[in-house]
Design an enzyme around this catalytic site. Structure first.
Site, PDB file in Angstrom:
ATOM      1  N   GLN A 100       0.841  -1.193   0.000  1.00 48.23           N
ATOM      2  CA  GLN A 100       0.000   0.000   0.000  1.00 48.23           C
ATOM      3  C   GLN A 100       0.879   1.247   0.000  1.00 48.23           C
ATOM      4  OE1 GLN A 100      -3.355  -0.567   3.086  1.00 48.23           O
ATOM      5  NE2 GLN A 100      -1.948  -2.245   3.489  1.00 48.23           N
ATOM      6  N   ASN A 101       2.188   1.042   0.150  1.00 49.20           N
ATOM      7  CA  ASN A 101       3.091   2.194   0.284  1.00 49.20           C
ATOM      8  C   ASN A 101       3.390   2.833  -1.062  1.00 49.20           C
ATOM      9  OD1 ASN A 101       3.052   1.401   2.907  1.00 49.20           O
ATOM     10  ND2 ASN A 101       5.102   0.496   2.896  1.00 49.20           N
ATOM     11  N   ASP A 103       6.104   4.889  -1.360  1.00 48.88           N
ATOM     12  CA  ASP A 103       7.464   5.433  -1.240  1.00 48.88           C
ATOM     13  C   ASP A 103       8.510   4.803  -2.163  1.00 48.88           C
ATOM     14  OD1 ASP A 103       8.086   2.944   0.068  1.00 48.88           O
ATOM     15  OD2 ASP A 103       7.529   3.806   2.014  1.00 48.88           O
ATOM     16  N   HIS A 118      -1.667   1.618  -4.032  1.00 50.25           N
ATOM     17  CA  HIS A 118      -2.082   3.026  -3.884  1.00 50.25           C
ATOM     18  C   HIS A 118      -1.216   3.986  -4.697  1.00 50.25           C
ATOM     19  CE1 HIS A 118      -4.156   1.822   0.153  1.00 50.25           C
ATOM     20  NE2 HIS A 118      -4.873   1.524  -0.897  1.00 50.25           N
ATOM     21  N   CYS A 129      -5.161  14.673 -19.994  1.00 45.52           N
ATOM     22  CA  CYS A 129      -5.006  13.626 -21.013  1.00 45.52           C
ATOM     23  C   CYS A 129      -4.631  12.267 -20.436  1.00 45.52           C
ATOM     24  CB  CYS A 129      -3.981  14.049 -22.070  1.00 45.52           C
ATOM     25  SG  CYS A 129      -2.266  14.010 -21.468  1.00 45.52           S
ATOM     26  N   THR A 187       0.592  -2.955   8.565  1.00 48.40           N
ATOM     27  CA  THR A 187      -0.618  -2.262   8.119  1.00 48.40           C
ATOM     28  C   THR A 187      -1.686  -2.348   9.194  1.00 48.40           C
ATOM     29  OG1 THR A 187      -2.369  -2.122   6.453  1.00 48.40           O
ATOM     30  CG2 THR A 187      -1.392  -4.304   6.784  1.00 48.40           C
ATOM     31  N   ASN A 212       3.582  -6.940  13.254  1.00 50.02           N
ATOM     32  CA  ASN A 212       3.149  -5.577  13.574  1.00 50.02           C
ATOM     33  C   ASN A 212       3.603  -5.267  15.003  1.00 50.02           C
ATOM     34  OD1 ASN A 212       1.428  -3.150  14.085  1.00 50.02           O
ATOM     35  ND2 ASN A 212       0.449  -3.772  12.166  1.00 50.02           N
ATOM     36  N   GLU A 214       1.719  -3.727  17.007  1.00 50.51           N
ATOM     37  CA  GLU A 214       0.538  -3.869  17.877  1.00 50.51           C
ATOM     38  C   GLU A 214      -0.499  -4.771  17.215  1.00 50.51           C
ATOM     39  OE1 GLU A 214      -0.314   0.331  18.257  1.00 50.51           O
ATOM     40  OE2 GLU A 214      -1.841   0.195  16.687  1.00 50.51           O
ATOM     41  N   ALA A 230       9.137  -4.485  11.752  1.00 50.37           N
ATOM     42  CA  ALA A 230       9.382  -5.089  10.435  1.00 50.37           C
ATOM     43  C   ALA A 230      10.877  -5.300  10.184  1.00 50.37           C
ATOM     44  CB  ALA A 230       8.792  -4.184   9.350  1.00 50.37           C
TER      45      ALA A 230
HETATM   46  C1  BJW Z   1       4.640  -1.123  12.360  1.00 50.29           C
HETATM   47  C2  BJW Z   1       5.843  -0.451  12.580  1.00 50.29           C
HETATM   48  C3  BJW Z   1       7.044  -1.193  12.463  1.00 50.29           C
HETATM   49  C4  BJW Z   1       4.205   0.973  12.793  1.00 50.29           C
HETATM   50  N1  BJW Z   1       6.978  -2.479  12.142  1.00 50.29           N
HETATM   51  N2  BJW Z   1       4.617  -2.402  12.059  1.00 50.29           N
HETATM   52  C5  BJW Z   1     -16.403   5.586   4.799  1.00 50.29           C
HETATM   53  C6  BJW Z   1     -16.211   6.910   4.429  1.00 50.29           C
HETATM   54  C7  BJW Z   1     -15.375   7.265   3.349  1.00 50.29           C
HETATM   55  C8  BJW Z   1     -14.732   6.282   2.617  1.00 50.29           C
HETATM   56  C9  BJW Z   1     -14.934   4.971   3.005  1.00 50.29           C
HETATM   57  C10 BJW Z   1     -15.754   4.613   4.055  1.00 50.29           C
HETATM   58  N3  BJW Z   1     -15.721   3.269   4.184  1.00 50.29           N
HETATM   59  C11 BJW Z   1     -14.900   2.773   3.241  1.00 50.29           C
HETATM   60  C12 BJW Z   1     -14.421   3.799   2.499  1.00 50.29           C
HETATM   61  C13 BJW Z   1     -13.515   3.680   1.370  1.00 50.29           C
HETATM   62  C14 BJW Z   1     -12.103   4.106   1.715  1.00 50.29           C
HETATM   63  C15 BJW Z   1     -11.709   3.542   3.076  1.00 50.29           C
HETATM   64  O1  BJW Z   1     -11.336   2.389   3.208  1.00 50.29           O
HETATM   65  N4  BJW Z   1     -11.759   4.355   4.128  1.00 50.29           N
HETATM   66  C16 BJW Z   1     -11.458   3.889   5.484  1.00 50.29           C
HETATM   67  C17 BJW Z   1     -10.498   4.860   6.144  1.00 50.29           C
HETATM   68  C18 BJW Z   1     -12.725   3.704   6.233  1.00 50.29           C
HETATM   69  N5  BJW Z   1     -11.274   3.557   0.670  1.00 50.29           N
HETATM   70  C19 BJW Z   1     -11.099   4.206  -0.474  1.00 50.29           C
HETATM   71  O2  BJW Z   1     -11.581   5.298  -0.668  1.00 50.29           O
HETATM   72  C20 BJW Z   1     -10.317   3.477  -1.540  1.00 50.29           C
HETATM   73  N6  BJW Z   1     -11.030   3.494  -2.738  1.00 50.29           N
HETATM   74  C21 BJW Z   1     -12.236   2.937  -2.853  1.00 50.29           C
HETATM   75  O3  BJW Z   1     -12.784   2.358  -1.945  1.00 50.29           O
HETATM   76  O4  BJW Z   1     -12.792   3.079  -4.084  1.00 50.29           O
HETATM   77  C22 BJW Z   1     -14.122   2.632  -4.292  1.00 50.29           C
HETATM   78  C23 BJW Z   1     -14.542   3.117  -5.657  1.00 50.29           C
HETATM   79  C24 BJW Z   1     -14.919   2.206  -6.621  1.00 50.29           C
HETATM   80  C25 BJW Z   1     -15.322   2.648  -7.882  1.00 50.29           C
HETATM   81  C26 BJW Z   1     -15.343   4.016  -8.167  1.00 50.29           C
HETATM   82  C27 BJW Z   1     -14.940   4.922  -7.210  1.00 50.29           C
HETATM   83  C28 BJW Z   1     -14.533   4.468  -5.945  1.00 50.29           C
HETATM   84  C29 BJW Z   1      -8.993   4.199  -1.800  1.00 50.29           C
HETATM   85  C30 BJW Z   1      -8.106   4.196  -0.618  1.00 50.29           C
HETATM   86  C31 BJW Z   1      -6.852   5.017  -0.902  1.00 50.29           C
HETATM   87  C32 BJW Z   1      -5.986   5.138   0.330  1.00 50.29           C
HETATM   88  N7  BJW Z   1      -4.984   6.100   0.110  1.00 50.29           N
HETATM   89  C33 BJW Z   1      -4.028   6.350   1.185  1.00 50.29           C
HETATM   90  C34 BJW Z   1      -3.097   7.546   0.988  1.00 50.29           C
HETATM   91  C35 BJW Z   1      -3.212   8.616   0.130  1.00 50.29           C
HETATM   92  C36 BJW Z   1      -2.241   9.689   0.562  1.00 50.29           C
HETATM   93  C37 BJW Z   1      -0.774   9.399   0.231  1.00 50.29           C
HETATM   94  O5  BJW Z   1      -0.122   8.426   0.630  1.00 50.29           O
HETATM   95  O6  BJW Z   1      -0.219  10.238  -0.400  1.00 50.29           O
HETATM   96  O7  BJW Z   1      -3.140   5.255   1.336  1.00 50.29           O
HETATM   97  S1  BJW Z   1      -4.742   6.515   2.787  1.00 50.29           S
HETATM   98  C38 BJW Z   1      -3.398   5.791   3.658  1.00 50.29           C
HETATM   99  O8  BJW Z   1      -3.876   4.602   4.334  1.00 50.29           O
HETATM  100  C39 BJW Z   1      -2.422   5.322   2.580  1.00 50.29           C
HETATM  101  C40 BJW Z   1      -2.087   3.943   3.053  1.00 50.29           C
HETATM  102  O9  BJW Z   1      -1.591   3.157   1.984  1.00 50.29           O
HETATM  103  C41 BJW Z   1      -3.381   3.455   3.638  1.00 50.29           C
HETATM  104  C42 BJW Z   1      -3.251   2.297   4.562  1.00 50.29           C
HETATM  105  O10 BJW Z   1      -2.572   2.645   5.716  1.00 50.29           O
HETATM  106  P1  BJW Z   1      -1.536   1.645   6.371  1.00 50.29           P
HETATM  107  O11 BJW Z   1      -0.477   1.328   5.413  1.00 50.29           O
HETATM  108  O12 BJW Z   1      -2.257   0.501   6.961  1.00 50.29           O
HETATM  109  O13 BJW Z   1      -0.876   2.573   7.489  1.00 50.29           O
HETATM  110  P2  BJW Z   1      -1.380   2.962   8.953  1.00 50.29           P
HETATM  111  O14 BJW Z   1      -0.688   4.196   9.355  1.00 50.29           O
HETATM  112  O15 BJW Z   1      -2.849   2.946   9.052  1.00 50.29           O
HETATM  113  O16 BJW Z   1      -0.879   1.744   9.860  1.00 50.29           O
HETATM  114  C43 BJW Z   1       0.488   1.505  10.123  1.00 50.29           C
HETATM  115  C44 BJW Z   1       0.632   0.198  10.845  1.00 50.29           C
HETATM  116  O17 BJW Z   1       2.010  -0.104  10.992  1.00 50.29           O
HETATM  117  C45 BJW Z   1       0.038   0.196  12.270  1.00 50.29           C
HETATM  118  O18 BJW Z   1      -0.718  -1.009  12.432  1.00 50.29           O
HETATM  119  C46 BJW Z   1       1.274   0.178  13.179  1.00 50.29           C
HETATM  120  O19 BJW Z   1       1.058  -0.538  14.391  1.00 50.29           O
HETATM  121  C47 BJW Z   1       2.270  -0.537  12.305  1.00 50.29           C
HETATM  122  N8  BJW Z   1       3.694  -0.222  12.549  1.00 50.29           N
HETATM  123  N9  BJW Z   1       5.605   0.848  12.911  1.00 50.29           N
HETATM  124  C48 BJW Z   1       5.811  -3.082  11.982  1.00 50.29           C
HETATM  125  N10 BJW Z   1       8.280  -0.607  12.691  1.00 50.29           N
HETATM  126 ZN    ZN Z   2      -1.786  16.046 -20.560  1.00 51.34          ZN
END
Ligand code: BJW
Ligand code: ZN
Length: 243
Positions: A100-101, A103, A118, A129, A187, A212, A214, A230
């Site tokens: 999902q990263n 980076d 993502h 375009c 995640t 993880n 936690e 990790a």
């Molecule tokens: C460690 C550690 C170490 C720390 N070792 N572990 C209700 C309202 C509005 C929307 C929704 C809703 N219900 C569902 C939705 C849909 C929405 C969604 O899921 N929202 C939820 C928040 C509820 N999803 C979407 O909108 C997706 N699209 C979609 O559903 O489309 C449907 C569609 C269909 C057809 C037409 C149109 C639409 C898209 C989701 C895109 C997510 N984008 C982001 C970032 C954008 C910004 C950017 O990066 O520039 O992606 S959000 C952000 O969260 C990023 C990440 O990839 C993603 C996931 O987060 P992740 O990786 O799990 O990180 P954290 O911080 O949450 O967790 C870190 C973990 O690491 C923790 O557990 C720590 O404990 C652990 N940790 N150090 C091991 N050293």
């Molecule tokens: Zn263009």
């Protein structure tokens, strides 16, 4: 933890096909901020104002400034020992990465088969375009323009409310359906549809190892849950001579 590591090593040893499924915690030890939790990006920055198509339409300058800041933060960072352990396992196993990263650190560590659910912070896409290309400029021109049509470029990242690239999703589903083991690492398992993918792998017959610092909502489906970082745990479970 010792016993869990041993059990994870046994599962991996018996597996031919492995998927490493990562989230922000994978890169946390490199210095990339996570999203949730006490030091997460969403503590001081609003997802609604920065990571939605509406936010970009309303105020592209603010959104680009935020991405420029994140790009400058990420650019000098190196992968950690966890990234390298995954890349190193390619020599012995059929191991692919679904992340999902945004980076790019899995590729930087040498992983060759990386599906980025993502998007990627080092790519830009034209809002007019659709042209997409690499761009690693830091700083980037705020409000960068397309070479082909002069349309406004945006980060090639999947924002909230946007669909994931169907070809990346179908490739990921295929990998997960064939995996003998899926290593879910760093995640929170909250953001859909990525959050459902480990369960999909499990239903398709994959063992699940979760790493993880936690417990997560997905904790229950893991065959082995390893509480730890990790960068410390992955070398211990993936490297041949780690024990
Ligand atoms: C460690 C550690 C170490 C720390 N070792 N572990 C209700 C309202 C509005 C929307 C929704 C809703 N219900 C569902 C939705 C849909 C929405 C969604 O899921 N929202 C939820 C928040 C509820 N999803 C979407 O909108 C997706 N699209 C979609 O559903 O489309 C449907 C569609 C269909 C057809 C037409 C149109 C639409 C898209 C989701 C895109 C997510 N984008 C982001 C970032 C954008 C910004 C950017 O990066 O520039 O992606 S959000 C952000 O969260 C990023 C990440 O990839 C993603 C996931 O987060 P992740 O990786 O799990 O990180 P954290 O911080 O949450 O967790 C870190 C973990 O690491 C923790 O557990 C720590 O404990 C652990 N940790 N150090 C091991 N050293
Ligand atoms: Zn263009």
């Amino acid at each position: 933890m010792k016993g869990d590591i041993q059990k994870a090593r046994e599962i991996i040893d018996e597996s031919k096909t492995i998927v490493a499924f990562s989230g922000a915690g994978m890169s946390a030890e490199c210095g990339v901020p996570t999203f949730r939790g006490k030091d997460g990006l969403w503590k001081n920055h609003s997802a609604q104002d920065l990571a939605t198509p509406d936010a970009f339409k309303r105020d592209p300058r603010t959104v680009w400034q935020w991405y420029d800041w994140r790009r400058s933060l990420i650019k000098p960072l190196e992968p950690n020992l966890g990234h390298y352990a995954i890349a190193g396992a390619q020599e012995r196993k059929d191991i692919s990465v679904i992340t999902q990263n945004v980076d790019g650190l899995h590729r930087k560590a040498g992983s060759q088969d990386v599906s980025e659910l993502h998007g990627n912070i080092w790519r830009v896409r034209c809002t007019e375009c659709g042209m997409e290309k690499d761009n690693t400029d830091v700083p980037i021109d705020i409000l960068p323009k397309c070479d082909e049509c002069s349309g406004l470029l945006r980060p090639a990242i999947v924002w909230f409310g946007e669909p994931l690239d169907p070809s990346v999703v179908s490739r990921s589903s295929e990998l997960l359906s064939k995996a003998d083991v899926t290593i879910v690492v760093g995640t929170s398992g909250i953001v859909q549809p990525a959050a459902s993918m480990a369960a999909y792998a499990k239903e398709s017959g994959s063992k699940i190892i979760e790493v993880n610092i936690e417990e997560t909502p997905g904790y229950g489906i893991a065959d082995v849950f390893i509480l730890g970082k990790a960068g410390e745990v992955l070398p211990q479970i993936l490297e041949e001579d780690a024990l």
